[in-house]
Design a protein around this motif. Structure first.
Motif, PDB file in Angstrom:
ATOM      1  N   VAL A  20       0.843  -1.204   0.000  1.00 13.72           N
ATOM      2  CA  VAL A  20       0.000   0.000   0.000  1.00 13.72           C
ATOM      3  C   VAL A  20       0.875   1.249   0.000  1.00 13.72           C
ATOM      4  CG1 VAL A  20      -1.690   1.332   1.351  1.00 13.72           C
ATOM      5  CG2 VAL A  20      -1.883  -1.157   1.232  1.00 13.72           C
ATOM      6  N   ALA A  21       0.534   2.202  -0.851  1.00  6.90           N
ATOM      7  CA  ALA A  21       1.162   3.541  -0.897  1.00  6.90           C
ATOM      8  C   ALA A  21       0.347   4.338  -1.915  1.00  6.90           C
ATOM      9  CB  ALA A  21       2.625   3.453  -1.301  1.00  6.90           C
ATOM     10  N   ARG A  22       0.784   5.573  -2.207  1.00  3.94           N
ATOM     11  CA  ARG A  22       0.034   6.353  -3.195  1.00  3.94           C
ATOM     12  C   ARG A  22       0.476   6.061  -4.625  1.00  3.94           C
ATOM     13  NH1 ARG A  22       1.563  11.952  -0.584  1.00  3.94           N
ATOM     14  NH2 ARG A  22       3.469  10.725  -0.644  1.00  3.94           N
ATOM     15  N   SER A  23       1.771   5.773  -4.826  1.00  5.37           N
ATOM     16  CA  SER A  23       2.329   5.668  -6.194  1.00  5.37           C
ATOM     17  C   SER A  23       2.001   4.327  -6.843  1.00  5.37           C
ATOM     18  CB  SER A  23       3.848   5.828  -6.147  1.00  5.37           C
ATOM     19  OG  SER A  23       4.211   6.917  -5.354  1.00  5.37           O
ATOM     20  N   GLU A  24       0.931   4.322  -7.640  1.00  5.20           N
ATOM     21  CA  GLU A  24       0.468   3.070  -8.244  1.00  5.20           C
ATOM     22  C   GLU A  24       1.533   2.441  -9.143  1.00  5.20           C
ATOM     23  OE1 GLU A  24      -3.399   3.340  -9.996  1.00  5.20           O
ATOM     24  OE2 GLU A  24      -3.607   1.164  -9.843  1.00  5.20           O
ATOM     25  N   ASP A  25       2.236   3.312  -9.917  1.00  5.04           N
ATOM     26  CA  ASP A  25       3.244   2.779 -10.849  1.00  5.04           C
ATOM     27  C   ASP A  25       4.352   2.036 -10.094  1.00  5.04           C
ATOM     28  OD1 ASP A  25       3.846   5.271  -9.709  1.00  5.04           O
ATOM     29  OD2 ASP A  25       5.186   5.853 -11.340  1.00  5.04           O
ATOM     30  N   HIS A  33      -1.573  13.610  10.954  1.00  5.88           N
ATOM     31  CA  HIS A  33      -2.634  12.726  10.491  1.00  5.88           C
ATOM     32  C   HIS A  33      -2.061  11.400   9.979  1.00  5.88           C
ATOM     33  CE1 HIS A  33      -6.441  11.401   9.253  1.00  5.88           C
ATOM     34  NE2 HIS A  33      -6.390  11.774   8.000  1.00  5.88           N
ATOM     35  N   LEU A  34      -0.995  11.480   9.175  1.00  3.28           N
ATOM     36  CA  LEU A  34      -0.439  10.235   8.625  1.00  3.28           C
ATOM     37  C   LEU A  34       0.265   9.416   9.713  1.00  3.28           C
ATOM     38  CD1 LEU A  34      -0.007   8.494   6.088  1.00  3.28           C
ATOM     39  CD2 LEU A  34       2.172   9.665   5.746  1.00  3.28           C
ATOM     40  N   ASN A  35       1.126  10.089  10.497  1.00  2.06           N
ATOM     41  CA  ASN A  35       1.946   9.345  11.457  1.00  2.06           C
ATOM     42  C   ASN A  35       1.154   8.846  12.662  1.00  2.06           C
ATOM     43  OD1 ASN A  35       3.865  10.251   9.685  1.00  2.06           O
ATOM     44  ND2 ASN A  35       5.100  11.350  11.168  1.00  2.06           N
ATOM     45  N   MET A  36       0.077   9.531  12.994  1.00  2.00           N
ATOM     46  CA  MET A  36      -0.693   9.105  14.179  1.00  2.00           C
ATOM     47  C   MET A  36      -2.071   8.557  13.809  1.00  2.00           C
ATOM     48  SD  MET A  36       0.442  11.878  17.065  1.00  2.00           S
ATOM     49  CE  MET A  36      -0.386  13.273  16.363  1.00  2.00           C
ATOM     50  N   ASP A  37      -2.948   9.422  13.264  1.00  2.00           N
ATOM     51  CA  ASP A  37      -4.344   8.990  13.025  1.00  2.00           C
ATOM     52  C   ASP A  37      -4.421   7.776  12.096  1.00  2.00           C
ATOM     53  OD1 ASP A  37      -4.393  11.476  14.184  1.00  2.00           O
ATOM     54  OD2 ASP A  37      -5.915  12.315  12.874  1.00  2.00           O
ATOM     55  N   ALA A  38      -3.700   7.857  10.971  1.00  2.00           N
ATOM     56  CA  ALA A  38      -3.787   6.763   9.996  1.00  2.00           C
ATOM     57  C   ALA A  38      -3.215   5.480  10.594  1.00  2.00           C
ATOM     58  CB  ALA A  38      -3.053   7.144   8.713  1.00  2.00           C
ATOM     59  N   LEU A  47      -4.000   9.619   3.902  1.00  2.00           N
ATOM     60  CA  LEU A  47      -4.498  10.874   4.479  1.00  2.00           C
ATOM     61  C   LEU A  47      -6.000  11.041   4.220  1.00  2.00           C
ATOM     62  CD1 LEU A  47      -1.624  13.394   3.672  1.00  2.00           C
ATOM     63  CD2 LEU A  47      -2.326  12.579   5.919  1.00  2.00           C
ATOM     64  N   ASP A  48      -6.528  10.245   3.277  1.00  2.00           N
ATOM     65  CA  ASP A  48      -7.971  10.332   3.007  1.00  2.00           C
ATOM     66  C   ASP A  48      -8.751   9.738   4.169  1.00  2.00           C
ATOM     67  OD1 ASP A  48      -7.472  11.432   0.579  1.00  2.00           O
ATOM     68  OD2 ASP A  48      -7.815   9.583  -0.568  1.00  2.00           O
ATOM     69  N   GLU A  49      -9.792  10.439   4.545  1.00  2.00           N
ATOM     70  CA  GLU A  49     -10.651   9.898   5.597  1.00  2.00           C
ATOM     71  C   GLU A  49     -11.233   8.590   5.065  1.00  2.00           C
ATOM     72  OE1 GLU A  49     -14.171  11.607   8.354  1.00  2.00           O
ATOM     73  OE2 GLU A  49     -13.267  12.971   6.937  1.00  2.00           O
ATOM     74  N   ASP A  50     -11.368   7.597   5.898  1.00  5.12           N
ATOM     75  CA  ASP A  50     -11.928   6.293   5.513  1.00  5.12           C
ATOM     76  C   ASP A  50     -10.961   5.424   4.715  1.00  5.12           C
ATOM     77  OD1 ASP A  50     -14.260   6.872   6.753  1.00  5.12           O
ATOM     78  OD2 ASP A  50     -15.344   7.447   4.933  1.00  5.12           O
ATOM     79  N   ALA A  51      -9.725   5.897   4.459  1.00  9.19           N
ATOM     80  CA  ALA A  51      -8.799   5.089   3.643  1.00  9.19           C
ATOM     81  C   ALA A  51      -8.570   3.716   4.284  1.00  9.19           C
ATOM     82  CB  ALA A  51      -7.465   5.822   3.477  1.00  9.19           C
ATOM     83  N   ALA A  52      -8.328   3.695   5.592  1.00  4.94           N
ATOM     84  CA  ALA A  52      -8.038   2.421   6.262  1.00  4.94           C
ATOM     85  C   ALA A  52      -9.243   1.491   6.199  1.00  4.94           C
ATOM     86  CB  ALA A  52      -7.639   2.677   7.717  1.00  4.94           C
ATOM     87  N   LYS A  53     -10.421   2.053   6.432  1.00  2.00           N
ATOM     88  CA  LYS A  53     -11.632   1.220   6.420  1.00  2.00           C
ATOM     89  C   LYS A  53     -11.864   0.643   5.022  1.00  2.00           C
ATOM     90  CE  LYS A  53     -16.402   0.942   7.696  1.00  2.00           C
ATOM     91  NZ  LYS A  53     -16.622   0.176   6.483  1.00  2.00           N
ATOM     92  N   LEU A  54     -11.705   1.509   3.997  1.00  2.00           N
ATOM     93  CA  LEU A  54     -11.905   1.050   2.617  1.00  2.00           C
ATOM     94  C   LEU A  54     -10.896  -0.028   2.246  1.00  2.00           C
ATOM     95  CD1 LEU A  54     -12.654   4.486   0.873  1.00  2.00           C
ATOM     96  CD2 LEU A  54     -14.273   2.640   1.403  1.00  2.00           C
TER      97      LEU A  54
END
Ligand SMILES: NC(=O)c1ccc[n+]([C@@H]2O[C@H](COP(=O)([O-])OP(=O)(O)OC[C@H]3O[C@@H](n4cnc5c(N)ncnc54)[C@H](OP(=O)(O)O)[C@@H]3O)[C@@H](O)[C@H]2O)c1
Length: 257
Positions: free
Chosen positions: A31-36, A107-112, A60-67
């Motif tokens: 998992v990461a942002r860079s699809e390529d 948000h990334l280092n803690m919430d996510a 960083l997107d809300e609901d990313a982990a749940k999705l």
């Protein structure tokens, strides 16, 4: 069939952890942002007779982990190991960076990271042994002026990892905090640490050696893994130094970037 899920798998330490786990024959979800980059890595690793899936997502997107966990559930992917590795920092005086940037780091280092752990543990019934490896940092052990938000998020991660480890042990879940020091990756350039990184390049560990230490420590059920002798010694020294002095010393290192 079980999988190890790695966030921040496209580059640096996360990518090296993917190679390390692949060498041990473990199936992977990247998992990461860079699809390529994920697609390329998945292709490379699939040649090693393991199953590799990937999902490009912005944590960083809300609901990313749940999705992400819903996506895995739909495909019946059983994850027994969560590697919470995605993270970043921003160099500079607190008031010299926009508040939005500080919020993203937090948000990334803690919430996510917390949400990922929550979604993972929600699906844990105690029958199967499971593992969580959180990539923290030696920046967790003392405040770091000019990286104030980053080091505070890493202190949070370390404290959370240790407490969670205690709580979930009866549910057959093992939690390890990996605390690397300066490591060769894209971290320094994305954080805006240039001069300092160049000056200290010879002290940087490789992502591969950090990944190896982290994965070994995870399987050995270590609470905290600090890769490299220099990092271990400097952490001991920090623990023996009064906090204000340790803060002044790290400020001295970071002020000239
Ligand atoms: N390098 C060091 O000196 C050092 C030292 C101590 C601790 N660490 C920690 O090690 C971890 C890995 O960092 P690294 O050194 O390997 O840095 P890196 O090379 O910059 O890798 C960071 C990884 O996180 C991913 N990522 C960043 N933002 C994301 C987002 N919003 N959503 C999903 N994925 C995201 C990146 O992929 P995409 O860009 O493709 O999304 C990349 O795979 C971090 O937690 C960092 O704090 C690094």
């Amino acid at each position: 069939m079980t999988y190890s899920l790695i966030t921040g798998a496209s580059k640096g330490i996360g990518k090296a952890i993917a190679y390390e786990l692949a060498a041990q024959g473990r199936n992977l979800i990247l998992v990461a942002r860079s699809e390529d980059l994920l697609e390329k890595l998945a292709k490379e690793l699939s040649g090693r007779k393991i199953n590799v899936k990937y999902l490009a997502t912005d944590l960083l997107d809300e609901d990313a982990a749940k999705l992400l966990f819903d996506w895995m559930e739909i495909q019946n992917l059983n994850v027994d190991t969560l590697i919470n590795n995605a993270g970043f920092g921003q160099y500079g005086k607190f008031m010299d960076n926009p508040i939005e940037k500080h919020m993203q780091v937090m948000h990334l280092n803690m919430d996510a990271m917390v949400t990922m752990a929550y979604e993972f543990l929600k699906r844990t019934d105690g029958n199967q042994r499971r593992y969580i490896l959180n990539t923290v940092s030696t920046a967790a052990f003392q405040p770091v002026p000019y990286m104030a938000i980053y080091s505070a998020t890493k202190s949070f991660m370390l404290s959370f990892s240790r407490a969670l480890r205690y709580e979930v042990r009866p549910q057959n879940v093992y939690v390890t905090a990996l605390c690397p020091g300066a490591t060769e990756s894209e971290f320094s350039s994305s954080a805006g640490i240039y001069k300092l990184a160049e000056k200290n390049a010879r002290f940087y560990m490789t992502s591969e050696s950090v990944a190896k230490a982290g994965v070994n420590g995870l399987w050995k059920n270590k609470s905290v893994v600090i890769p490299g002798l220099m990092n271990k010694l400097s952490t001991i020294a920090v623990n023996l130094t009064p906090q204000d002095l340790a803060t002044a010393m790290s400020a001295n290192i970071f002020k000239n970037n």
